[in-house]
Design a protein around this motif. Structure first.
Motif, short mmCIF file in Angstrom:
data_model
loop_
_atom_site.label_atom_id
_atom_site.label_comp_id
_atom_site.label_asym_id
_atom_site.label_seq_id
_atom_site.Cartn_x
_atom_site.Cartn_y
_atom_site.Cartn_z
N UNK A 13 23.49 -45.30 30.63
CA UNK A 13 23.22 -44.38 29.53
C UNK A 13 24.52 -43.84 28.96
N UNK A 14 24.60 -43.79 27.66
CA UNK A 14 25.83 -43.34 27.01
C UNK A 14 25.69 -41.89 26.56
N UNK A 15 26.80 -41.20 26.58
CA UNK A 15 26.90 -39.86 26.03
C UNK A 15 27.64 -39.99 24.72
N UNK A 16 27.05 -39.50 23.64
CA UNK A 16 27.71 -39.55 22.35
C UNK A 16 28.70 -38.40 22.28
N UNK A 17 29.92 -38.72 21.91
CA UNK A 17 30.97 -37.71 21.78
C UNK A 17 31.39 -37.69 20.33
N UNK A 18 31.05 -36.59 19.64
CA UNK A 18 31.36 -36.47 18.22
C UNK A 18 32.73 -35.86 17.96
N UNK A 19 33.40 -35.43 18.98
CA UNK A 19 34.72 -34.82 18.83
C UNK A 19 35.00 -33.93 20.02
N UNK A 20 36.08 -33.18 19.98
CA UNK A 20 36.49 -32.36 21.13
C UNK A 20 35.43 -31.37 21.59
N UNK A 21 34.56 -30.92 20.67
CA UNK A 21 33.53 -29.95 21.06
C UNK A 21 32.54 -30.55 22.07
N UNK A 50 38.01 -36.33 31.24
CA UNK A 50 38.53 -35.52 30.15
C UNK A 50 39.71 -36.21 29.47
N UNK A 51 40.59 -36.82 30.24
CA UNK A 51 41.75 -37.51 29.67
C UNK A 51 41.33 -38.71 28.83
N UNK A 52 40.38 -39.49 29.32
CA UNK A 52 39.91 -40.64 28.55
C UNK A 52 39.24 -40.20 27.25
N UNK A 53 38.36 -39.22 27.35
CA UNK A 53 37.64 -38.77 26.17
C UNK A 53 38.58 -38.08 25.18
N UNK A 54 39.50 -37.28 25.68
CA UNK A 54 40.46 -36.60 24.79
C UNK A 54 41.36 -37.62 24.11
N UNK A 55 41.73 -38.66 24.82
CA UNK A 55 42.55 -39.73 24.23
C UNK A 55 41.82 -40.35 23.05
N UNK A 56 40.53 -40.56 23.22
CA UNK A 56 39.74 -41.12 22.13
C UNK A 56 39.73 -40.17 20.94
N UNK A 57 39.56 -38.88 21.21
CA UNK A 57 39.50 -37.90 20.12
C UNK A 57 40.81 -37.81 19.36
N UNK A 58 41.92 -38.06 20.04
CA UNK A 58 43.24 -37.94 19.41
C UNK A 58 43.63 -39.21 18.67
N UNK A 64 32.19 -41.43 19.51
CA UNK A 64 32.49 -42.34 20.62
C UNK A 64 31.30 -42.35 21.55
N UNK A 65 31.20 -43.40 22.31
CA UNK A 65 30.21 -43.44 23.38
C UNK A 65 30.96 -43.43 24.70
N UNK A 66 30.53 -42.53 25.58
CA UNK A 66 31.12 -42.43 26.91
C UNK A 66 30.04 -42.83 27.90
N UNK A 67 30.34 -43.82 28.72
CA UNK A 67 29.40 -44.27 29.74
C UNK A 67 29.98 -43.96 31.11
N UNK A 68 29.13 -43.43 31.96
CA UNK A 68 29.50 -43.11 33.33
C UNK A 68 28.58 -43.91 34.25
N UNK A 69 29.15 -44.59 35.21
CA UNK A 69 28.32 -45.29 36.19
C UNK A 69 28.92 -45.08 37.57
N UNK A 70 28.04 -44.96 38.53
CA UNK A 70 28.46 -44.71 39.91
C UNK A 70 27.80 -45.75 40.80
N UNK A 79 34.96 -45.51 27.55
CA UNK A 79 34.89 -44.85 26.26
C UNK A 79 35.05 -45.93 25.20
N UNK A 80 34.01 -46.08 24.36
CA UNK A 80 34.03 -47.07 23.28
C UNK A 80 34.71 -46.50 22.05
N UNK A 81 35.29 -47.37 21.26
CA UNK A 81 35.81 -46.99 19.96
C UNK A 81 37.18 -46.37 19.96
N UNK A 82 37.92 -46.55 21.04
CA UNK A 82 39.24 -45.93 21.14
C UNK A 82 40.25 -46.65 20.27
N UNK A 83 40.09 -47.94 20.09
CA UNK A 83 41.05 -48.70 19.30
C UNK A 83 42.15 -49.25 20.18
#
Length: 123
Positions: A13-21, A50-58, A64-70, A79-83
């Motif tokens: 399952x992905x978490x949608x990340x619309x930005x730093x908020x 936090x570092x991966x997601x913040x990197x995407x935001x910057x 972005x989509x953030x997927x966590x699996x354990x 993290x998708x869409x980082x470029x």
């Protein structure tokens, strides 16, 4: 340690990340996933996510989509869409220190894995 994405992991399952908020809810989700882990591991993994997601935001444009699996004692974050891969610096130092391995994959995926034992075994 950087690495290439050797194989796609099963969809999680992905978490949608619309930005730093969106970082605070993402941190809470990670803490909930790791409720059975020692506090030092949870702190490390939250920092890693936090570092991966913040990197995407910057470096790229949301969302972005953030997927966590354990699985098998390892947490994987994608993290998708980082470029482009992150530039060497403080962020990549954090990834090198906290993750077991990390890298970039096709379609701008930035990923990292962290063993969930109390400490990392480095060779």
């Amino acid at each position: 340690m950087t690495d290439s994405l050797e194989e796609q992991t099963p969809a999680t399952p992905a978490v949608r990340l619309d930005g730093p908020e969106g970082l605070a809810p993402l941190r809470r989700r990670v803490r909930a996933m790791l409720a059975d882990c020692p506090d030092p591991v949870v702190i490390d993994v939250v920092l890693l996510v936090d570092e991966l997601a913040a990197s995407a935001c910057v470096t790229a444009f949301p969302p972005f989509e953030v997927r966590l699996s354990r699985t098998a004692g390892v947490l994987r974050v994608e993290v998708d869409g980082v470029g482009a891969p992150p530039e060497p610096g403080i962020g990549t130092g954090v990834l090198d220190t906290i993750s077991t391995r990390w890298g970039t994959g096709p379609d701008g995926v930035l990923w990292a894995e962290r063993e969930l034992g109390a400490g990392l075994s480095r060779s």
